[in-house]
Scaffold this motif. Sequence first.
Motif, PDB file in Angstrom:
ATOM      1  N   THR A  47       1.453   2.874   5.084  1.00  0.00           N
ATOM      2  CA  THR A  47       2.699   3.187   5.782  1.00  0.00           C
ATOM      3  C   THR A  47       3.627   4.025   4.904  1.00  0.00           C
ATOM      4  O   THR A  47       4.273   4.961   5.379  1.00  0.00           O
ATOM      5  CB  THR A  47       3.417   1.890   6.215  1.00  0.00           C
ATOM      6  N   LEU A  48       3.658   3.705   3.617  1.00  0.00           N
ATOM      7  CA  LEU A  48       4.530   4.417   2.672  1.00  0.00           C
ATOM      8  C   LEU A  48       3.907   5.727   2.169  1.00  0.00           C
ATOM      9  O   LEU A  48       4.526   6.443   1.388  1.00  0.00           O
ATOM     10  CB  LEU A  48       4.861   3.513   1.479  1.00  0.00           C
ATOM     11  N   ARG A  49       2.685   6.003   2.613  1.00  0.00           N
ATOM     12  CA  ARG A  49       1.957   7.230   2.235  1.00  0.00           C
ATOM     13  C   ARG A  49       1.796   7.374   0.718  1.00  0.00           C
ATOM     14  O   ARG A  49       1.959   8.445   0.147  1.00  0.00           O
ATOM     15  CB  ARG A  49       2.643   8.465   2.818  1.00  0.00           C
ATOM     16  N   GLN A  50       1.432   6.273   0.091  1.00  0.00           N
ATOM     17  CA  GLN A  50       1.234   6.245  -1.357  1.00  0.00           C
ATOM     18  C   GLN A  50      -0.242   6.512  -1.657  1.00  0.00           C
ATOM     19  O   GLN A  50      -1.041   5.591  -1.785  1.00  0.00           O
ATOM     20  CB  GLN A  50       1.688   4.903  -1.932  1.00  0.00           C
ATOM     21  N   LEU A  51      -0.579   7.782  -1.771  1.00  0.00           N
ATOM     22  CA  LEU A  51      -1.981   8.187  -1.909  1.00  0.00           C
ATOM     23  C   LEU A  51      -2.686   7.526  -3.090  1.00  0.00           C
ATOM     24  O   LEU A  51      -3.795   7.019  -2.952  1.00  0.00           O
ATOM     25  CB  LEU A  51      -2.080   9.705  -2.047  1.00  0.00           C
ATOM     26  N   GLU A  52      -2.055   7.560  -4.243  1.00  0.00           N
ATOM     27  CA  GLU A  52      -2.675   6.993  -5.441  1.00  0.00           C
ATOM     28  C   GLU A  52      -2.918   5.492  -5.273  1.00  0.00           C
ATOM     29  O   GLU A  52      -3.973   4.974  -5.622  1.00  0.00           O
ATOM     30  CB  GLU A  52      -1.794   7.249  -6.657  1.00  0.00           C
ATOM     31  N   GLU A  86      -3.601  13.263   4.598  1.00  0.00           N
ATOM     32  CA  GLU A  86      -3.928  12.995   3.201  1.00  0.00           C
ATOM     33  C   GLU A  86      -4.323  11.545   2.997  1.00  0.00           C
ATOM     34  O   GLU A  86      -5.286  11.243   2.303  1.00  0.00           O
ATOM     35  CB  GLU A  86      -2.746  13.352   2.273  1.00  0.00           C
ATOM     36  N   VAL A  87      -3.556  10.641   3.615  1.00  0.00           N
ATOM     37  CA  VAL A  87      -3.866   9.224   3.483  1.00  0.00           C
ATOM     38  C   VAL A  87      -5.143   8.912   4.245  1.00  0.00           C
ATOM     39  O   VAL A  87      -6.021   8.201   3.749  1.00  0.00           O
ATOM     40  CB  VAL A  87      -2.699   8.330   3.972  1.00  0.00           C
TER      41      VAL A  87
END
Length: 92
Positions: A47-52, A86-87
């Motif tokens: 949800t937060l789009r934190q790819l790493e 990306e995610v």
Amino acid sequence: MKKKTLNNLWKAVADGSTRRVFTCLESGLDINVRMYGGRTVLQRTTTLRQLEMVAYLLKKGANVDARIGANGDNPVDIAEKQGSKEVKLQFL
């Protein structure tokens, strides 16, 4: 499970701190533990789009099939609904 450690996990997720999430999980927390609203760490980072963070959690075996909400969305559904290519690619 210590409440303080669980709170530290959710704060680390919100801050996007992969290192702190790793520390929390190494202390014995289940990678698929549910947070407020029944979300897993993987669902929240998606949800937060934190790819790493998403990549890290997948590598560590987070459940990609965990469902939440009235629609039963899993992390892939969440990424798709947000239009976050990306995610979503992290799940392939």
